[in-house]
Each structure stands twice: as C-alpha cells, then as structure tokens.
Motif scaffolding. Sequence first.
Motif, PDB file in Angstrom:
ATOM      1  N   LEU A  12       0.831  -1.204   0.000  1.00 36.57           N
ATOM      2  CA  LEU A  12       0.000   0.000   0.000  1.00 36.57           C
ATOM      3  C   LEU A  12       0.866   1.256   0.000  1.00 36.57           C
ATOM      4  CD1 LEU A  12      -2.878  -0.710   2.556  1.00 36.57           C
ATOM      5  CD2 LEU A  12      -3.052  -0.549   0.077  1.00 36.57           C
ATOM      6  N   ALA A  13       1.910   1.249   0.813  1.00 33.51           N
ATOM      7  CA  ALA A  13       2.790   2.414   0.899  1.00 33.51           C
ATOM      8  C   ALA A  13       3.439   2.712  -0.447  1.00 33.51           C
ATOM      9  CB  ALA A  13       3.855   2.207   1.974  1.00 33.51           C
ATOM     10  N   SER A  14       3.902   1.682  -1.147  1.00 33.88           N
ATOM     11  CA  SER A  14       4.572   1.926  -2.433  1.00 33.88           C
ATOM     12  C   SER A  14       3.600   2.495  -3.463  1.00 33.88           C
ATOM     13  CB  SER A  14       5.246   0.658  -2.955  1.00 33.88           C
ATOM     14  OG  SER A  14       4.299  -0.316  -3.345  1.00 33.88           O
ATOM     15  N   ILE A  15       2.366   2.013  -3.464  1.00 30.59           N
ATOM     16  CA  ILE A  15       1.362   2.541  -4.394  1.00 30.59           C
ATOM     17  C   ILE A  15       1.060   4.004  -4.064  1.00 30.59           C
ATOM     18  CG2 ILE A  15      -1.060   2.359  -5.123  1.00 30.59           C
ATOM     19  CD1 ILE A  15      -0.750  -0.722  -4.640  1.00 30.59           C
ATOM     20  N   ALA A  16       0.822   4.287  -2.783  1.00 31.08           N
ATOM     21  CA  ALA A  16       0.468   5.651  -2.378  1.00 31.08           C
ATOM     22  C   ALA A  16       1.623   6.621  -2.596  1.00 31.08           C
ATOM     23  CB  ALA A  16       0.031   5.668  -0.911  1.00 31.08           C
ATOM     24  N   GLN A  17       2.855   6.204  -2.296  1.00 36.37           N
ATOM     25  CA  GLN A  17       4.010   7.080  -2.503  1.00 36.37           C
ATOM     26  C   GLN A  17       4.186   7.408  -3.968  1.00 36.37           C
ATOM     27  OE1 GLN A  17       6.656   4.337  -0.190  1.00 36.37           O
ATOM     28  NE2 GLN A  17       7.715   6.263   0.235  1.00 36.37           N
ATOM     29  N   CYS A  18       4.128   6.395  -4.810  1.00 36.32           N
ATOM     30  CA  CYS A  18       4.309   6.614  -6.244  1.00 36.32           C
ATOM     31  C   CYS A  18       3.215   7.534  -6.780  1.00 36.32           C
ATOM     32  CB  CYS A  18       4.303   5.273  -6.980  1.00 36.32           C
ATOM     33  SG  CYS A  18       4.740   5.401  -8.721  1.00 36.32           S
ATOM     34  N   HIS A  19       1.981   7.303  -6.339  1.00 34.54           N
ATOM     35  CA  HIS A  19       0.861   8.142  -6.778  1.00 34.54           C
ATOM     36  C   HIS A  19       1.104   9.601  -6.381  1.00 34.54           C
ATOM     37  CE1 HIS A  19      -3.359   8.898  -7.922  1.00 34.54           C
ATOM     38  NE2 HIS A  19      -3.276   9.824  -6.964  1.00 34.54           N
ATOM     39  N   MET A  20       1.471   9.823  -5.117  1.00 34.67           N
ATOM     40  CA  MET A  20       1.695  11.183  -4.634  1.00 34.67           C
ATOM     41  C   MET A  20       2.808  11.877  -5.422  1.00 34.67           C
ATOM     42  SD  MET A  20       3.095  12.584  -0.976  1.00 34.67           S
ATOM     43  CE  MET A  20       4.717  11.933  -1.345  1.00 34.67           C
ATOM     44  N   LEU A  21       3.916  11.189  -5.620  1.00 31.74           N
ATOM     45  CA  LEU A  21       5.059  11.810  -6.296  1.00 31.74           C
ATOM     46  C   LEU A  21       4.724  12.181  -7.732  1.00 31.74           C
ATOM     47  CD1 LEU A  21       7.822   9.590  -4.722  1.00 31.74           C
ATOM     48  CD2 LEU A  21       7.376  12.017  -4.236  1.00 31.74           C
ATOM     49  N   TRP A  22       4.008  11.302  -8.447  1.00 34.56           N
ATOM     50  CA  TRP A  22       3.602  11.629  -9.808  1.00 34.56           C
ATOM     51  C   TRP A  22       2.535  12.721  -9.813  1.00 34.56           C
ATOM     52  CZ3 TRP A  22       5.616  11.428 -14.352  1.00 34.56           C
ATOM     53  CH2 TRP A  22       6.633  10.499 -14.597  1.00 34.56           C
ATOM     54  N   TYR A  23       1.643  12.703  -8.840  1.00 31.17           N
ATOM     55  CA  TYR A  23       0.625  13.748  -8.743  1.00 31.17           C
ATOM     56  C   TYR A  23       1.284  15.115  -8.600  1.00 31.17           C
ATOM     57  CZ  TYR A  23      -3.352  16.491  -7.203  1.00 31.17           C
ATOM     58  OH  TYR A  23      -4.309  17.467  -7.104  1.00 31.17           O
ATOM     59  N   LEU A  24       2.247  15.212  -7.710  1.00 33.62           N
ATOM     60  CA  LEU A  24       2.935  16.492  -7.513  1.00 33.62           C
ATOM     61  C   LEU A  24       3.650  16.928  -8.793  1.00 33.62           C
ATOM     62  CD1 LEU A  24       4.326  15.879  -3.908  1.00 33.62           C
ATOM     63  CD2 LEU A  24       2.313  17.258  -4.576  1.00 33.62           C
ATOM     64  N   HIS A  25       4.227  15.976  -9.509  1.00 38.45           N
ATOM     65  CA  HIS A  25       4.882  16.287 -10.787  1.00 38.45           C
ATOM     66  C   HIS A  25       3.855  16.826 -11.790  1.00 38.45           C
ATOM     67  CE1 HIS A  25       7.625  15.782 -14.204  1.00 38.45           C
ATOM     68  NE2 HIS A  25       6.577  15.273 -14.841  1.00 38.45           N
ATOM     69  N   LEU A  26       2.736  16.124 -11.925  1.00 34.79           N
ATOM     70  CA  LEU A  26       1.706  16.555 -12.870  1.00 34.79           C
ATOM     71  C   LEU A  26       1.096  17.894 -12.458  1.00 34.79           C
ATOM     72  CD1 LEU A  26      -0.077  13.146 -13.577  1.00 34.79           C
ATOM     73  CD2 LEU A  26       1.515  14.376 -15.081  1.00 34.79           C
ATOM     74  N   ALA A  27       0.983  18.131 -11.154  1.00 38.99           N
ATOM     75  CA  ALA A  27       0.467  19.415 -10.673  1.00 38.99           C
ATOM     76  C   ALA A  27       1.367  20.555 -11.127  1.00 38.99           C
ATOM     77  CB  ALA A  27       0.345  19.396  -9.148  1.00 38.99           C
ATOM     78  N   THR A  28       2.664  20.331 -11.043  1.00 40.67           N
ATOM     79  CA  THR A  28       3.614  21.352 -11.492  1.00 40.67           C
ATOM     80  C   THR A  28       3.415  21.655 -12.972  1.00 40.67           C
ATOM     81  OG1 THR A  28       5.218  20.662  -9.844  1.00 40.67           O
ATOM     82  CG2 THR A  28       6.062  21.917 -11.694  1.00 40.67           C
ATOM     83  N   GLN A  29       3.280  20.601 -13.767  1.00 37.21           N
ATOM     84  CA  GLN A  29       3.082  20.796 -15.203  1.00 37.21           C
ATOM     85  C   GLN A  29       1.775  21.528 -15.500  1.00 37.21           C
ATOM     86  OE1 GLN A  29       3.407  16.771 -16.735  1.00 37.21           O
ATOM     87  NE2 GLN A  29       5.518  17.153 -17.385  1.00 37.21           N
ATOM     88  N   ALA A  30       0.739  21.273 -14.690  1.00 35.16           N
ATOM     89  CA  ALA A  30      -0.575  21.894 -14.903  1.00 35.16           C
ATOM     90  C   ALA A  30      -0.685  23.265 -14.235  1.00 35.16           C
ATOM     91  CB  ALA A  30      -1.669  20.963 -14.368  1.00 35.16           C
ATOM     92  N   ARG A  31       0.410  23.706 -13.632  1.00 35.60           N
ATOM     93  CA  ARG A  31       0.438  24.980 -12.903  1.00 35.60           C
ATOM     94  C   ARG A  31      -0.599  25.016 -11.765  1.00 35.60           C
ATOM     95  NH1 ARG A  31       3.278  26.273 -17.133  1.00 35.60           N
ATOM     96  NH2 ARG A  31       4.249  28.188 -17.671  1.00 35.60           N
ATOM     97  N   LEU A  32      -0.781  23.856 -11.153  1.00 36.95           N
ATOM     98  CA  LEU A  32      -1.646  23.714  -9.989  1.00 36.95           C
ATOM     99  C   LEU A  32      -0.752  23.809  -8.760  1.00 36.95           C
ATOM    100  CD1 LEU A  32      -4.557  22.834  -8.937  1.00 36.95           C
ATOM    101  CD2 LEU A  32      -3.545  20.546  -8.777  1.00 36.95           C
ATOM    102  N   VAL A  33      -1.001  24.770  -7.897  1.00 40.92           N
ATOM    103  CA  VAL A  33      -0.142  24.970  -6.733  1.00 40.92           C
ATOM    104  C   VAL A  33      -0.684  24.150  -5.566  1.00 40.92           C
ATOM    105  CG1 VAL A  33       0.857  26.633  -5.129  1.00 40.92           C
ATOM    106  CG2 VAL A  33       0.510  27.261  -7.539  1.00 40.92           C
ATOM    107  N   VAL A  34       0.000  23.049  -5.271  1.00 38.31           N
ATOM    108  CA  VAL A  34      -0.358  22.171  -4.157  1.00 38.31           C
ATOM    109  C   VAL A  34       0.458  22.612  -2.949  1.00 38.31           C
ATOM    110  CG1 VAL A  34      -0.343  19.797  -3.295  1.00 38.31           C
ATOM    111  CG2 VAL A  34      -0.885  20.252  -5.708  1.00 38.31           C
ATOM    112  N   THR A  35      -0.225  22.850  -1.840  1.00 40.69           N
ATOM    113  CA  THR A  35       0.473  23.283  -0.621  1.00 40.69           C
ATOM    114  C   THR A  35       0.416  22.228   0.480  1.00 40.69           C
ATOM    115  OG1 THR A  35      -1.498  24.406   0.213  1.00 40.69           O
ATOM    116  CG2 THR A  35       0.055  25.718  -1.116  1.00 40.69           C
ATOM    117  N   GLY A  36      -0.354  21.172   0.270  1.00 37.83           N
ATOM    118  CA  GLY A  36      -0.433  20.092   1.242  1.00 37.83           C
ATOM    119  C   GLY A  36      -0.977  18.835   0.603  1.00 37.83           C
TER     120      GLY A  36
END
Length: 155
Positions: free
Chosen positions: A62-86
């Motif tokens: 579960l941890a590996s799935i959630a970590q990978c998801h979060m890290l890619w999400y943050l990457h995609l957020a940067t590309q979409a100019r979505l400012v994630v603060t938490g």
Amino acid sequence: MTTHDYSIELTWTGNTGTGTNSYRGFSRDHEVAAAGTETILGSSDPAFRGDATRWNPEQLYLASIAQCHMLWYLHLATQARLVVTGYSDNPTGIMIEEATGAGQFESVTLHPTVTIASGSDPAVAEELHERVGDYCFIARSINTPIHHEVTVHVR
C-alpha cells in the motif's frame, strides 16, 4: 529507453533455534535494507503469525502505491500549474485469502487530501489523480485496481 536497477538486502532474523522445523516454531521477523537507508523491520501480518509492531508486506505494498501516486501527482500538478500546498493520504486495501492460503489484493483505494492555493482550479486538482495511473511505475506494474476518493481543500 532508460533502465534503472534496484537492489535491497532481505535477511530473515526469525530463526528461534530450530529453523523451519514446524510452522509455529519460527518467527516471521526479517529486515529490509538498502544502501544508504535505514533498515525496515518487517514481519508478516499478525493474522499470519507476524509481529504487529513491524511493517508487513501488505502495508509496504500500500505504501509503495500511495508514494508513487503522490510523487507523480505532484509532478503533474507542477506541469498543470496547480499549486499544491499540502498532501496526505490514508490508503486502504482489500486482500482476499482463499481456502488454500493463497491470496491477492482485490482492490486498493487511495484517499488523498490535497490542499491547493487560492486561485488554483479544484477540478484540475481532482482530474490529475486519474492521470497518475498512466505514469506511476508501481501502478503500471501491478494488476490490482486502484481507486481514488479525493478531497480537495482550497487554502
């Protein structure tokens, strides 16, 4: 194509003196290590005679799935100019065990709570979670369905 090599050290530490002479005669304790990291103390799930104070493979899955998801999400957020603060998540999984003792995960559900800056689009914040599966190395490598129950807060 680029390749990345990974290695770990897995050491069983549960020999209580008679090895695997009997099913109940040994501990499921083990250590997982990799160069430059702290050792993870592991065991099996308590349902399988493990130590509840140690990580088990199902939790690490579960941890590996959630970590990978979060890290890619943050990457995609940067590309979409979505400012994630938490970002936080409390993933859950359902594993089915057959009468033979074999089993597999039936599903994994991620429960990310994402906080975005004022002016960022909440719809984009939700939509990006659906795109992560196209990139996350772990999600692309398994056949367990991964669901998302997303909460977005605008700061």
